[in-house]
Design a protein around this motif. Structure first.
Motif, PDB file in Angstrom:
ATOM      1  N   TYR A 175      -8.588 -33.987 -67.786  1.00  0.00           N
ATOM      2  CA  TYR A 175      -9.234 -35.009 -68.600  1.00  0.00           C
ATOM      3  C   TYR A 175      -8.401 -35.373 -69.829  1.00  0.00           C
ATOM      4  O   TYR A 175      -8.203 -36.539 -70.147  1.00  0.00           O
ATOM      5  CB  TYR A 175     -10.628 -34.537 -69.020  1.00  0.00           C
ATOM      6  N   GLN A 176      -7.917 -34.352 -70.514  1.00  0.00           N
ATOM      7  CA  GLN A 176      -7.161 -34.592 -71.747  1.00  0.00           C
ATOM      8  C   GLN A 176      -5.669 -34.303 -71.559  1.00  0.00           C
ATOM      9  O   GLN A 176      -4.916 -34.249 -72.523  1.00  0.00           O
ATOM     10  CB  GLN A 176      -7.737 -33.733 -72.881  1.00  0.00           C
ATOM     11  N   ALA A 177      -5.259 -34.149 -70.313  1.00  0.00           N
ATOM     12  CA  ALA A 177      -3.849 -33.869 -70.008  1.00  0.00           C
ATOM     13  C   ALA A 177      -3.110 -35.178 -69.786  1.00  0.00           C
ATOM     14  O   ALA A 177      -3.412 -35.922 -68.857  1.00  0.00           O
ATOM     15  CB  ALA A 177      -3.747 -32.990 -68.761  1.00  0.00           C
ATOM     16  N   GLY A 187      -8.689 -42.632 -75.943  1.00  0.00           N
ATOM     17  CA  GLY A 187      -9.220 -41.932 -77.109  1.00  0.00           C
ATOM     18  C   GLY A 187      -9.181 -40.427 -76.961  1.00  0.00           C
ATOM     19  O   GLY A 187      -9.042 -39.705 -77.952  1.00  0.00           O
ATOM     20  N   ALA A 188      -9.303 -39.931 -75.738  1.00  0.00           N
ATOM     21  CA  ALA A 188      -9.221 -38.482 -75.512  1.00  0.00           C
ATOM     22  C   ALA A 188      -7.825 -37.976 -75.843  1.00  0.00           C
ATOM     23  O   ALA A 188      -7.650 -36.863 -76.354  1.00  0.00           O
ATOM     24  CB  ALA A 188      -9.578 -38.151 -74.070  1.00  0.00           C
ATOM     25  N   TYR A 189      -6.814 -38.785 -75.550  1.00  0.00           N
ATOM     26  CA  TYR A 189      -5.436 -38.432 -75.902  1.00  0.00           C
ATOM     27  C   TYR A 189      -5.249 -38.440 -77.418  1.00  0.00           C
ATOM     28  O   TYR A 189      -4.609 -37.549 -77.989  1.00  0.00           O
ATOM     29  CB  TYR A 189      -4.469 -39.419 -75.241  1.00  0.00           C
ATOM     30  N   GLU A 213       4.605 -33.868 -65.946  1.00  0.00           N
ATOM     31  CA  GLU A 213       4.100 -34.364 -64.670  1.00  0.00           C
ATOM     32  C   GLU A 213       3.683 -33.213 -63.760  1.00  0.00           C
ATOM     33  O   GLU A 213       2.664 -33.300 -63.056  1.00  0.00           O
ATOM     34  CB  GLU A 213       5.150 -35.247 -63.998  1.00  0.00           C
ATOM     35  N   ASN A 214       4.443 -32.129 -63.783  1.00  0.00           N
ATOM     36  CA  ASN A 214       4.100 -30.977 -62.947  1.00  0.00           C
ATOM     37  C   ASN A 214       2.793 -30.323 -63.381  1.00  0.00           C
ATOM     38  O   ASN A 214       2.025 -29.836 -62.543  1.00  0.00           O
ATOM     39  CB  ASN A 214       5.231 -29.950 -62.966  1.00  0.00           C
ATOM     40  N   LEU A 215       2.538 -30.304 -64.683  1.00  0.00           N
ATOM     41  CA  LEU A 215       1.283 -29.731 -65.162  1.00  0.00           C
ATOM     42  C   LEU A 215       0.092 -30.568 -64.709  1.00  0.00           C
ATOM     43  O   LEU A 215      -0.966 -30.036 -64.354  1.00  0.00           O
ATOM     44  CB  LEU A 215       1.296 -29.615 -66.685  1.00  0.00           C
ATOM     45  N   ARG A 237       0.195 -41.407 -65.056  1.00  0.00           N
ATOM     46  CA  ARG A 237      -0.764 -40.318 -64.773  1.00  0.00           C
ATOM     47  C   ARG A 237      -1.627 -40.669 -63.567  1.00  0.00           C
ATOM     48  O   ARG A 237      -1.876 -39.817 -62.703  1.00  0.00           O
ATOM     49  CB  ARG A 237      -1.642 -40.052 -65.996  1.00  0.00           C
ATOM     50  N   VAL A 238      -2.081 -41.901 -63.501  1.00  0.00           N
ATOM     51  CA  VAL A 238      -2.898 -42.315 -62.357  1.00  0.00           C
ATOM     52  C   VAL A 238      -2.094 -42.241 -61.064  1.00  0.00           C
ATOM     53  O   VAL A 238      -2.600 -41.796 -60.018  1.00  0.00           O
ATOM     54  CB  VAL A 238      -3.461 -43.736 -62.583  1.00  0.00           C
TER      55      VAL A 238
END
Length: 286
Positions: A18-20, A85-87, A36-38, A114-115
């Motif tokens: 969610y916040q990654a 906003g989470a970022y 990206e790996n995380l 990310r998507v």
């Protein structure tokens, strides 16, 4: 954490992404490849939990029946996408106020990679969560189309008044954006006090025939300045679950819990919906 929710009866588990964000990880000194790996790893962990769960159905799990037989239910992994906003981590995910400098293109550029990663990660669907305004919903819808994302998605918005999303944009206008996007298979509300949910379901049902997804928070309020939840308005598990029948009658078909809810909340919802005609989900608040 995923296993706790699966044992409680969840049909959908959400990844800890969610916040990654790539931008957030890079700001902490990680390389782009590491970032990206995380993000990929968040999906792998959820898929691993699902496999472990299926490999060892315990006596405490929802799938263990009294007669000793195992009835394996479907379990989906939803890749979580938090808002811009989470970022920022400044509370704007709960206001939708990003300022005039943040445009549709800003949001698309921010979310795009990310998507793409999550869509190709092995998840069953993408969950766009706690969407605070119409602009971000439009950005997501355009991204799904532009990138040719072929796995399903859901859009879930948040509200603090039971009428509009947190930015003040109309919930019906936001839900209409989701309705017009062919990749979106469900639309609804998350991270919103339970007392507001019934009216929001009715509003959403006026503009879409897609399944309505509901996973409120406990009813507590997030203090963005002190970065903590204020407990004074919380709802106990038993009280939270008492709303489920009302939400179902109003037209919702997927149910779960968001921030400050627990596996006990999901267990109670699953028992409430024991006829298996609806899915339950969990928002792993980690």
């Amino acid at each position: 954490v995923h296993l706790d929710y699966l044992d409680a009866g969840a049909n959908v588990i959400l990844t800890a992404s969610y916040q990654a964000t790539i931008q957030g990880f890079e700001a902490k000194g990680l390389s782009r490849e590491e970032a990206e790996n995380l993000i990929k790893r968040s999906v792998e962990i959820a898929c691993e939990a699902r496999q472990i769960y299926h490999d060892r159905c315990t006596k405490d799990s929802w799938d263990f029946l009294d007669n000793g037989n195992i009835a394996r239910r479907p379990v989906l992994v939803a890749a979580s996408v938090g808002s811009y906003g989470a970022y920022l981590a400044d509370g704007s995910e709960y206001s939708g106020n990003y300022g005039d400098s943040v445009t549709l293109e800003t949001l698309k550029d921010f979310h795009r990679r990310r998507v793409q990663i999550l869509a190709e990660s092995g998840a069953d669907l993408i969950a766009f969560e706690t969407i605070p305004n119409k602009l971000e919903a439009q950005a997501y819808a355009e991204l799904l189309k532009e990138e040719g994302i072929d796995i399903p998605a859901w859009f879930s918005f948040s509200s603090k008044d039971g009428i509009n999303v947190v930015s003040g944009d109309s919930i019906q206008e936001c839900a209409s954006i989701a309705d017009s996007c062919k990749q979106v298979v469900a639309v609804g509300i998350n991270c919103t006090p339970p007392r507001f949910i019934h009216g929001l379901i009715l509003s959403i049902k006026k503009v879409t025939d897609k399944p309505v997804i509901i996973y409120p928070n406990s009813g507590e309020t997030y203090d963005a300045v002190n970065k903590k939840w204020v407990k004074s308005t919380g709802v106990a598990d038993e009280d939270f679950v008492s709303y489920v029948g009302e939400w179902r009658e109003a037209g919702a078909s997927l149910f779960g819990g968001c921030c400050r809810t627990t596996p006990n909340t999901i267990r109670a919802i699953a028992k409430n919906l024991f006829d298996k005609s609806s899915l339950t989900l969990s928002k792993d608040d980690v």
